[in-house]
Motif scaffolding. Structure first.
Motif, mmCIF file in Angstrom:
data_model
loop_
_atom_site.group_PDB
_atom_site.id
_atom_site.type_symbol
_atom_site.label_atom_id
_atom_site.label_comp_id
_atom_site.label_asym_id
_atom_site.label_seq_id
_atom_site.Cartn_x
_atom_site.Cartn_y
_atom_site.Cartn_z
ATOM 1 N N PHE B 42 -12.043 -24.280 59.530
ATOM 2 C CA PHE B 42 -11.886 -25.682 59.156
ATOM 3 C C PHE B 42 -10.484 -25.940 58.593
ATOM 4 O O PHE B 42 -9.955 -25.120 57.846
ATOM 5 C CB PHE B 42 -12.912 -26.096 58.089
ATOM 6 C CG PHE B 42 -14.317 -26.069 58.567
ATOM 7 C CD1 PHE B 42 -14.819 -27.098 59.355
ATOM 8 C CD2 PHE B 42 -15.160 -25.001 58.249
ATOM 9 C CE1 PHE B 42 -16.135 -27.074 59.809
ATOM 10 C CE2 PHE B 42 -16.471 -24.971 58.698
ATOM 11 C CZ PHE B 42 -16.961 -26.007 59.480
ATOM 12 N N LEU B 43 -9.952 -27.072 58.976
ATOM 13 C CA LEU B 43 -8.721 -27.584 58.375
ATOM 14 C C LEU B 43 -9.101 -28.819 57.554
ATOM 15 O O LEU B 43 -9.868 -29.671 58.015
ATOM 16 C CB LEU B 43 -7.728 -27.984 59.474
ATOM 17 C CG LEU B 43 -6.531 -28.868 59.051
ATOM 18 C CD1 LEU B 43 -5.593 -28.106 58.112
ATOM 19 C CD2 LEU B 43 -5.765 -29.370 60.288
ATOM 20 N N SER B 44 -8.579 -28.900 56.349
ATOM 21 C CA SER B 44 -8.805 -30.056 55.482
ATOM 22 C C SER B 44 -7.716 -31.105 55.718
ATOM 23 O O SER B 44 -6.537 -30.755 55.816
ATOM 24 C CB SER B 44 -8.753 -29.583 54.024
ATOM 25 O OG SER B 44 -8.839 -30.673 53.153
ATOM 26 N N TRP B 97 -1.921 -26.523 59.681
ATOM 27 C CA TRP B 97 -2.518 -27.074 60.899
ATOM 28 C C TRP B 97 -2.336 -26.094 62.061
ATOM 29 O O TRP B 97 -1.530 -26.308 62.961
ATOM 30 C CB TRP B 97 -1.868 -28.421 61.252
ATOM 31 C CG TRP B 97 -2.090 -29.525 60.265
ATOM 32 C CD1 TRP B 97 -2.267 -29.424 58.928
ATOM 33 C CD2 TRP B 97 -2.141 -30.932 60.568
ATOM 34 N NE1 TRP B 97 -2.423 -30.671 58.355
ATOM 35 C CE2 TRP B 97 -2.343 -31.615 59.346
ATOM 36 C CE3 TRP B 97 -2.016 -31.693 61.733
ATOM 37 C CZ2 TRP B 97 -2.438 -33.004 59.268
ATOM 38 C CZ3 TRP B 97 -2.103 -33.071 61.655
ATOM 39 C CH2 TRP B 97 -2.323 -33.715 60.432
ATOM 40 N N GLN B 98 -3.158 -25.037 62.083
ATOM 41 C CA GLN B 98 -3.089 -24.058 63.175
ATOM 42 C C GLN B 98 -4.410 -23.307 63.236
ATOM 43 O O GLN B 98 -5.182 -23.285 62.280
ATOM 44 C CB GLN B 98 -1.914 -23.099 62.973
ATOM 45 C CG GLN B 98 -1.933 -22.339 61.643
ATOM 46 C CD GLN B 98 -0.717 -21.444 61.471
ATOM 47 O OE1 GLN B 98 0.005 -21.169 62.423
ATOM 48 N NE2 GLN B 98 -0.504 -20.972 60.242
ATOM 49 N N GLU B 99 -4.644 -22.674 64.374
ATOM 50 C CA GLU B 99 -5.924 -21.994 64.582
ATOM 51 C C GLU B 99 -5.988 -20.642 63.886
ATOM 52 O O GLU B 99 -7.035 -20.242 63.383
ATOM 53 C CB GLU B 99 -6.172 -21.839 66.084
ATOM 54 C CG GLU B 99 -6.435 -23.181 66.763
ATOM 55 C CD GLU B 99 -6.548 -23.076 68.272
ATOM 56 O OE1 GLU B 99 -7.197 -23.959 68.870
ATOM 57 O OE2 GLU B 99 -5.985 -22.134 68.873
ATOM 58 N N LEU B 322 -16.078 -40.914 55.986
ATOM 59 C CA LEU B 322 -17.051 -41.008 54.902
ATOM 60 C C LEU B 322 -17.104 -39.608 54.319
ATOM 61 O O LEU B 322 -17.437 -38.650 55.015
ATOM 62 C CB LEU B 322 -18.409 -41.419 55.486
ATOM 63 C CG LEU B 322 -19.452 -41.971 54.524
ATOM 64 C CD1 LEU B 322 -18.950 -43.217 53.823
ATOM 65 C CD2 LEU B 322 -20.720 -42.301 55.291
ATOM 66 N N GLY B 323 -16.740 -39.464 53.061
ATOM 67 C CA GLY B 323 -16.699 -38.134 52.460
ATOM 68 C C GLY B 323 -15.507 -37.348 52.964
ATOM 69 O O GLY B 323 -14.511 -37.909 53.436
ATOM 70 N N LYS B 324 -15.627 -36.055 52.877
ATOM 71 C CA LYS B 324 -14.515 -35.150 53.178
ATOM 72 C C LYS B 324 -14.148 -35.171 54.657
ATOM 73 O O LYS B 324 -14.999 -34.996 55.521
ATOM 74 C CB LYS B 324 -14.951 -33.746 52.772
ATOM 75 C CG LYS B 324 -13.935 -32.668 53.035
ATOM 76 C CD LYS B 324 -12.693 -32.870 52.202
ATOM 77 C CE LYS B 324 -11.483 -32.203 52.836
ATOM 78 N NZ LYS B 324 -10.233 -32.624 52.188
ATOM 79 N N GLN B 325 -12.866 -35.376 54.960
ATOM 80 C CA GLN B 325 -12.394 -35.351 56.349
ATOM 81 C C GLN B 325 -11.953 -33.930 56.715
ATOM 82 O O GLN B 325 -11.065 -33.365 56.069
ATOM 83 C CB GLN B 325 -11.231 -36.322 56.540
ATOM 84 C CG GLN B 325 -10.636 -36.289 57.939
ATOM 85 C CD GLN B 325 -11.590 -36.845 59.014
ATOM 86 O OE1 GLN B 325 -12.045 -37.982 58.900
ATOM 87 N NE2 GLN B 325 -11.911 -36.044 60.027
ATOM 88 N N LEU B 326 -12.571 -33.377 57.726
ATOM 89 C CA LEU B 326 -12.277 -32.013 58.175
ATOM 90 C C LEU B 326 -11.947 -32.002 59.651
ATOM 91 O O LEU B 326 -12.279 -32.945 60.382
ATOM 92 C CB LEU B 326 -13.503 -31.117 57.957
ATOM 93 C CG LEU B 326 -13.960 -30.928 56.516
ATOM 94 C CD1 LEU B 326 -15.337 -30.270 56.486
ATOM 95 C CD2 LEU B 326 -12.946 -30.096 55.739
ATOM 96 N N VAL B 327 -11.324 -30.909 60.093
ATOM 97 C CA VAL B 327 -11.187 -30.634 61.527
ATOM 98 C C VAL B 327 -11.847 -29.278 61.767
ATOM 99 O O VAL B 327 -11.538 -28.294 61.069
ATOM 100 C CB VAL B 327 -9.706 -30.600 61.959
ATOM 101 C CG1 VAL B 327 -9.614 -30.401 63.478
ATOM 102 C CG2 VAL B 327 -8.990 -31.871 61.538
ATOM 103 N N ASP B 328 -12.760 -29.249 62.707
ATOM 104 C CA ASP B 328 -13.446 -28.005 63.063
ATOM 105 C C ASP B 328 -12.600 -27.304 64.117
ATOM 106 O O ASP B 328 -12.358 -27.854 65.202
ATOM 107 C CB ASP B 328 -14.847 -28.336 63.600
ATOM 108 C CG ASP B 328 -15.693 -27.084 63.800
ATOM 109 O OD1 ASP B 328 -15.117 -26.006 64.047
ATOM 110 O OD2 ASP B 328 -16.931 -27.192 63.724
ATOM 111 N N LEU B 329 -12.137 -26.089 63.802
ATOM 112 C CA LEU B 329 -11.197 -25.387 64.683
ATOM 113 C C LEU B 329 -11.870 -24.281 65.487
ATOM 114 O O LEU B 329 -11.205 -23.545 66.212
ATOM 115 C CB LEU B 329 -10.060 -24.780 63.848
ATOM 116 C CG LEU B 329 -9.294 -25.750 62.954
ATOM 117 C CD1 LEU B 329 -8.263 -25.010 62.119
ATOM 118 C CD2 LEU B 329 -8.606 -26.823 63.793
ATOM 119 N N ARG B 330 -13.185 -24.165 65.354
ATOM 120 C CA ARG B 330 -13.866 -23.037 66.019
ATOM 121 C C ARG B 330 -14.004 -23.274 67.516
ATOM 122 O O ARG B 330 -14.047 -24.419 67.968
ATOM 123 C CB ARG B 330 -15.245 -22.823 65.400
ATOM 124 C CG ARG B 330 -15.131 -22.263 63.981
ATOM 125 C CD ARG B 330 -16.460 -22.255 63.302
ATOM 126 N NE ARG B 330 -16.985 -23.610 63.165
ATOM 127 C CZ ARG B 330 -18.104 -23.912 62.507
ATOM 128 N NH1 ARG B 330 -18.796 -22.965 61.925
ATOM 129 N NH2 ARG B 330 -18.521 -25.140 62.432
#
Lengths: 330, 330
Positions: B42-44, B97-99, B322-330
């Motif tokens: 996850f990236l925040s 911001w990287q995998e 809404l709430g915490k913004q994440l990016v799923d990197l999996r």
């Protein structure tokens, strides 16, 4: 025997004028048990009075209409019904805009007759303690830090800078005009002073604070505050003592540099000296020592006669006074 | 094996767009002694990133151009050259911001695998500690006091209100739109929430804070700040955590109600959580206890895939999450 008094006749909108006040003659009152009658020698004129004249929300109840204007006074006991005070004792209190006043002996502070009485309305009184509480308790300057104070030639500002110097900080004043600035750096011994009326205020302030600003003691708010905020160092402190630029404004000034509070992690704290009664003894001890050592200078601007109090008050709000503004009632 | 990264390509003026970023493919790096290779799950995405993209004076050095964008990450160790971390360990860090990313083992926090990993980027991570430091150390709400927090549906705001409730205070949120407000009072359990987009914000805030406001935890600045300031009670505290309404403004908003700071003797204090590293252990203990007891709720908004991070970031700056913004990197 007659007592001249000045009452609040009307609340101002914007800048106040003579129609806000009414002069009356009444009988000199008689003290009851526990009270004394004081002949006021000096009336103090202070910016906070403008706030009391208004009925907008403030930290104190508004001054009632048709009552004697609130004000700090220093005088001499001329009749006593209290064993703690004798005729001839010199006392400081809040007897208001009048020649004579009756007060409970408990509400008066007996002062040292070897010190000029008017000083107890300035550096050794409420303005001095105000400077102390804001600078020492909120500003907490460390040795070598830079303290900036606005209205530096005024009763509070002049003490702020001298206290800062006595604690090893660098003192930079902001005042209105070259004469006041010369007084601030000359007589009061500040390290620098900038004229807030200058079109290059921002540049002059930057030149006078090459290491940034660690404490900004604000007496004025408005554009001066907005100019100082971006100069603040990380973890700077801003005691907010007054916003005299705003007291007569019909539209409030919008502070654009608010973001500096976050960027530099600044603490901004409003205060009024009467919330901190427990600090008065210590403050007065330090101010007394500093005065005795010659480190607490300051001029007074004195109007003569109670009837001249309104004009002197308007002048103070416009910054016409140098140092403490008083009215001599003798 | 290839590593997708997003670099800062250009500094925005006003609201950022896709041209600010550049996606590149590089080789996955190899850890040296004392380092590990982490596959980020996850990236925040956080508002502070907007500040780093700019080179205006801020509390941190700007993000360099043509380097991987800064960002908090949570992931899994996939290669280790440090005896303290093993393959499969779950870790939180600032890998950007990287995998994949390499970091010193000392710069990573090993976390409990029984807790959903993404929580360590939210309530049990930097946003949670930010809420704690601002609310507990600066706001210091007493039982029965009223705490107002803006961006109440966001990662920090949602924890502020729930922490306030757990300490016996009344929690009032400010959020954008009816859906967010329903979430804040429903799922998060705040006592009330007002919509900052409402034309009657002032009246609604007054109705929701009948006893005034003792703590205002500010995440947004601007007109919302100006609306809350006159509601502050005497001796109120205002932790300033963010000014998200201002981050993309080309002209700063002028705060007109600054006078309330003096009238109500308010303490306003800007802070950033990384100045308070010594408070993290205690904060994380209390947040962990609160989470275990079911008192720390909050949704996540999750974008899938690193290439969608810029769009998700723009959406977060506009309050679409809404709430915490994440990016799923999996």
């Amino acid at each position: 025997m007659k007592n001249t008094q000045i009452l609040l006749a009307a609340r101002p909108r914007g800048f106040p004028d003579e129609t806000c006040f009414r002069v009356v003659e009444t009988d000199v009152p008689t003290p009851k048990a526990g009270e004394v009658l004081v002949k006021n020698h000096f009336l103090s004129l202070d910016p906070y009075m403008r706030g009391r004249m208004s009925d907008a929300k403030s930290y104190a109840a508004p001054q009632p209409l048709d009552a004697v204007m609130i004000g700090g006074t220093a005088g001499e006991v001329v009749a006593s019904e209290d064993p703690g005070l004798a005729i001839g004792d010199r006392v400081v209190g809040m007897l208001g805009w009048q020649e004579y006043g009756v007060a409970s002996a408990k509400a008066l502070r007996k002062v040292d007759p070897s010190v000029p009485l008017s000083l107890y309305l300035g550096a050794l009184g409420m303005p001095g303690v105000t400077a102390y509480v804001g600078l020492v308790d909120i500003g907490a300057p460390k040795e070598g830090e830079t303290v900036v104070v606005s209205a530096a030639a005024g009763a509070v500002g002049s003490v702020v800078g001298q206290l800062a110097k006595s604690r090893g900080a660098r003192a930079v004043g902001i005042a209105g005009g070259a004469d006041k600035c010369a007084y601030v750096t000359g007589e009061l011994g500040f390290d620098a002073c900038v004229d807030y009326k200058s079109p290059t205020l921002r540049e002059e302030l930057a030149a006078s604070t090459p290491g940034g600003v660690d404490v900004y003691f604000d007496n004025v708010g408005g554009v001066v505050l907005d100019t100082v905020l971006p100069r603040l160092n990380t973890f700077a402190r801003v005691p907010v003592c007054g916003l005299v630029s705003q007291y007569n404004a019909t539209e409030p000034y919008g502070v654009r540099a608010f973001g500096a509070i976050l960027v530099s992690r600044v603490k901004v704290q409003g205060f009024i000296v009467t919330d901190h009664m427990e600090r008065w003894p210590e403050a007065l001890r330090e101010l007394g020592r500093l005065h005795a050592a010659g480190g607490l200078r300051g001029r007074e601007t004195v109007a003569v006669g109670l009837r001249n109090a309104p004009a002197a008050f308007f002048g103070m709000l416009k910054g016409h006074n140098l140092g403490k503004q008083l009215v001599d009632l003798r």
